[in-house]
Design a protein around this motif. Structure first.
Motif, PDB file in Angstrom:
ATOM      1  N   ASN A 101      -0.809   1.601   2.315  1.00  0.00           N
ATOM      2  CA  ASN A 101      -2.203   1.846   1.947  1.00  0.00           C
ATOM      3  C   ASN A 101      -2.297   2.604   0.619  1.00  0.00           C
ATOM      4  O   ASN A 101      -1.625   3.606   0.412  1.00  0.00           O
ATOM      5  CB  ASN A 101      -2.892   2.645   3.059  1.00  0.00           C
ATOM      6  N   ASP A 111      -0.428  -8.193   1.244  1.00  0.00           N
ATOM      7  CA  ASP A 111      -0.663  -9.021   0.056  1.00  0.00           C
ATOM      8  C   ASP A 111      -1.607 -10.177   0.363  1.00  0.00           C
ATOM      9  O   ASP A 111      -2.443 -10.542  -0.465  1.00  0.00           O
ATOM     10  CB  ASP A 111       0.669  -9.552  -0.474  1.00  0.00           C
ATOM     11  N   ASN A 112      -1.466 -10.746   1.544  1.00  0.00           N
ATOM     12  CA  ASN A 112      -2.331 -11.849   1.959  1.00  0.00           C
ATOM     13  C   ASN A 112      -3.354 -11.296   2.949  1.00  0.00           C
ATOM     14  O   ASN A 112      -3.054 -11.099   4.123  1.00  0.00           O
ATOM     15  CB  ASN A 112      -1.504 -12.968   2.597  1.00  0.00           C
ATOM     16  N   VAL A 113      -4.578 -11.062   2.472  1.00  0.00           N
ATOM     17  CA  VAL A 113      -5.593 -10.475   3.342  1.00  0.00           C
ATOM     18  C   VAL A 113      -6.063 -11.445   4.421  1.00  0.00           C
ATOM     19  O   VAL A 113      -6.698 -11.031   5.399  1.00  0.00           O
ATOM     20  CB  VAL A 113      -6.817  -9.992   2.530  1.00  0.00           C
ATOM     21  N   GLU A 114      -5.744 -12.735   4.270  1.00  0.00           N
ATOM     22  CA  GLU A 114      -6.132 -13.718   5.280  1.00  0.00           C
ATOM     23  C   GLU A 114      -5.017 -13.987   6.288  1.00  0.00           C
ATOM     24  O   GLU A 114      -5.126 -14.895   7.112  1.00  0.00           O
ATOM     25  CB  GLU A 114      -6.534 -15.025   4.604  1.00  0.00           C
ATOM     26  N   ASN A 126      -6.338  -6.307   7.529  1.00  0.00           N
ATOM     27  CA  ASN A 126      -5.264  -6.587   6.581  1.00  0.00           C
ATOM     28  C   ASN A 126      -5.420  -5.775   5.300  1.00  0.00           C
ATOM     29  O   ASN A 126      -4.443  -5.331   4.701  1.00  0.00           O
ATOM     30  CB  ASN A 126      -5.233  -8.078   6.243  1.00  0.00           C
ATOM     31  N   GLN A 127      -6.671  -5.580   4.876  1.00  0.00           N
ATOM     32  CA  GLN A 127      -6.933  -4.772   3.692  1.00  0.00           C
ATOM     33  C   GLN A 127      -6.518  -3.325   3.927  1.00  0.00           C
ATOM     34  O   GLN A 127      -5.928  -2.685   3.042  1.00  0.00           O
ATOM     35  CB  GLN A 127      -8.409  -4.854   3.312  1.00  0.00           C
ATOM     36  N   THR A 173      -9.582  -9.738   8.057  1.00  0.00           N
ATOM     37  CA  THR A 173      -9.296  -9.444   6.648  1.00  0.00           C
ATOM     38  C   THR A 173      -9.481  -7.960   6.350  1.00  0.00           C
ATOM     39  O   THR A 173      -8.756  -7.387   5.528  1.00  0.00           O
ATOM     40  CB  THR A 173     -10.217 -10.272   5.733  1.00  0.00           C
ATOM     41  N   ARG A 174     -10.439  -7.325   7.016  1.00  0.00           N
ATOM     42  CA  ARG A 174     -10.628  -5.884   6.831  1.00  0.00           C
ATOM     43  C   ARG A 174      -9.406  -5.115   7.330  1.00  0.00           C
ATOM     44  O   ARG A 174      -8.940  -4.174   6.688  1.00  0.00           O
ATOM     45  CB  ARG A 174     -11.889  -5.427   7.576  1.00  0.00           C
TER      46      ARG A 174
END
Length: 447
Positions: free
Chosen positions: A37, A223-226, A217-218, A214-215
């Motif tokens: 993070n 690296d891939n938020v999806e 993952n963020q 996606t949130r």
């Protein structure tokens, strides 16, 4: 209609695919996020700066030693007026000087200002650690909330898929009865409308699940938020055993915001001590050792060399500065009082938050228990309604009402358990125990 069937078929199929061989449980998500993070990495770097600053040299305890050298030269035209009225003129007189030396300057005493500055740097170092902990606790709370939100949205997605399957079965029954003439076209149209409405909610819910994923993952800074995450938890299980008195005791000793406010008060007291140091005299030591050479273009001496030690002590005190010291010290005492008031205000706010979160926690626990019972009743009610509908003893509208009651009961239970979990997260964060989600077997309140 065929397009809706195709979309629903794809979504139902995708739900059975494992996108990752690894299970992303809450602890693994937290570990990944703590490592990647950006906010945590930034605040850790800022903490390192405060660690680097907390030194004796930065506080002024140690002397400064400088090595310097220089070279100067002059070319002059000299005119001398003699006592007898004559004069002597010399043009292009060249004189040069070179020097090299080591100089030491050391403040021996400045009215305890150095000690106050070192104490301030140490307080700032601890403040940096607390800011890091505050960022980590906020991150853990945010990620845990989003993790359970994703589970809740997946539970809702599952419920909506079940609702679509029920509406599809009802539509099949109506179509068969319509074609044999036992049901009207109005019944068929109503069944299609209800099926399309449920399908629309399902499609919308897919977007909600995607947003939550996606949130998450963020927050983990993937690296891939999806990226698809295989979350092994399919239920939200709140902790019903929290104790209000224990939580409050931990809050008064471990709440990070409270600890930071206490540090602010300590810094204000140190600033006051530093200002008071100006009431005392100061003692400074200076010494130097160097070599100097001078070349003269005129006179009887061509070159003069000097090698030696110089030293001295300076003692002084500020007698009068326009009453600025008095003004600054008076303002510093006011700042201390303000910090004490802010601390009291924060404690009152924490009491209010604890009371509100605890009330919400207890109420949502009761709602959760109640909605679990309601869900069982709604499931039985729908099963009875469906059997009666198949026998022709119940209208489509009544069946739809039973179906909606079931979906609403499922939704209320999901909301109640999720809200209870959010209250639990808030209470643990308030009491400085939120890191138990990362280290469940250890007490990390003083992390």
């Amino acid at each position: 209609m065929k397009r809706i069937y195709m979309i629903l078929g794809i979504t139902l199929l995708s739900s059975t695919v494992l996108f990752s061989q690894n299970d992303y449980n809450l602890r693994k998500c937290l570990e990944i996020g703590l490592d990647r993070n950006y906010s945590i990495r930034i605040v850790q770097n800022e903490q390192q700066i405060t660690n680097n600053n907390a030194t004796l040299g930065n506080a002024g305890y140690l002397p400064t030693v400088d090595l310097s050298s220089g070279f100067t030269g002059n070319v002059d035209n000299i005119k001398k007026d003699q006592a007898d009225g004559t004069f002597e003129t010399t043009n292009g007189v060249n004189s040069e000087a070179a020097n090299v030396g080591v100089n030491l300057n050391w403040t021996i005493f400045d009215g305890f200002g150095i000690q106050a500055e070192y104490a301030r740097l140490k307080e700032l170092q601890q403040m940096g650690e607390l800011n890091t902990r505050l960022t980590i606790e906020d991150f853990v709370a945010n990620l845990a909330s989003e993790y359970y939100n994703l589970i809740r949205q997946k539970i809702r997605l599952k419920n909506l898929r079940s609702a679509v399957a029920l509406s599809k079965e009802r539509l099949r029954i109506v179509e068969e009865r319509y074609y044999i003439g036992s049901m009207s076209r109005l019944d068929l149209q109503q069944a299609k409308v209800d099926f399309n409405a449920d399908s629309s909610q399902l499609i919308t819910q897919l977007e909600t699940v995607h947003t939550s994923r996606t949130r998450l993952n963020q927050l983990m800074a993937l690296d891939n938020v999806e990226q698809e995450l295989h979350i092994p938890d399919s239920l939200i299980t709140p902790n019903p055993f929290l104790d209000e008195a224990e939580l409050w005791n931990h809050t008064m000793t471990n709440n990070v915001s409270l600890l930071i406010s206490q540090k602010d008060r300590s810094l204000s007291e140190i600033d006051y001590k530093k200002l008071k140091s100006r009431n005392y005299p100061y003692v400074k030591l200076n010494a130097g050792y160097g070599y100097t050479a001078n070349w003269y273009g005129t006179g009887s001496t061509d070159l003069q060399k000097r090698l030696g030690l110089n030293y001295g002590v300076t003692v002084g005190i500020s007698i009068f500065d326009g009453f600025n010291r008095r003004r600054e010290q008076r303002n510093a005492r006011i700042q201390i009082k303000n910090q004490e008031l802010r601390l009291e205000e924060l404690e009152l706010g924490l009491k209010t938050d604890m009371s509100n979160f605890w009330m919400a926690y207890k109420n949502n626990l009761e709602l959760w228990k109640l909605e679990k019972e309601n869900l069982i009743v709604a499931q039985e009610n729908y099963s009875i309604a469906l059997e009666r509908y198949k026998l022709g003893e119940l209208s489509g509208i009544e069946l739809r009402e039973a179906q909606n009651s079931l979906l609403e009961a499922e939704e209320r239970q999901s909301i109640a358990e999720y809200n209870t979990k959010l209250c639990e997260i808030s209470l643990l964060q308030l009491s400085g125990q939120i890191l138990t989600y990362l280290y469940p077997e250890e007490d990390k309140a003083s992390y």
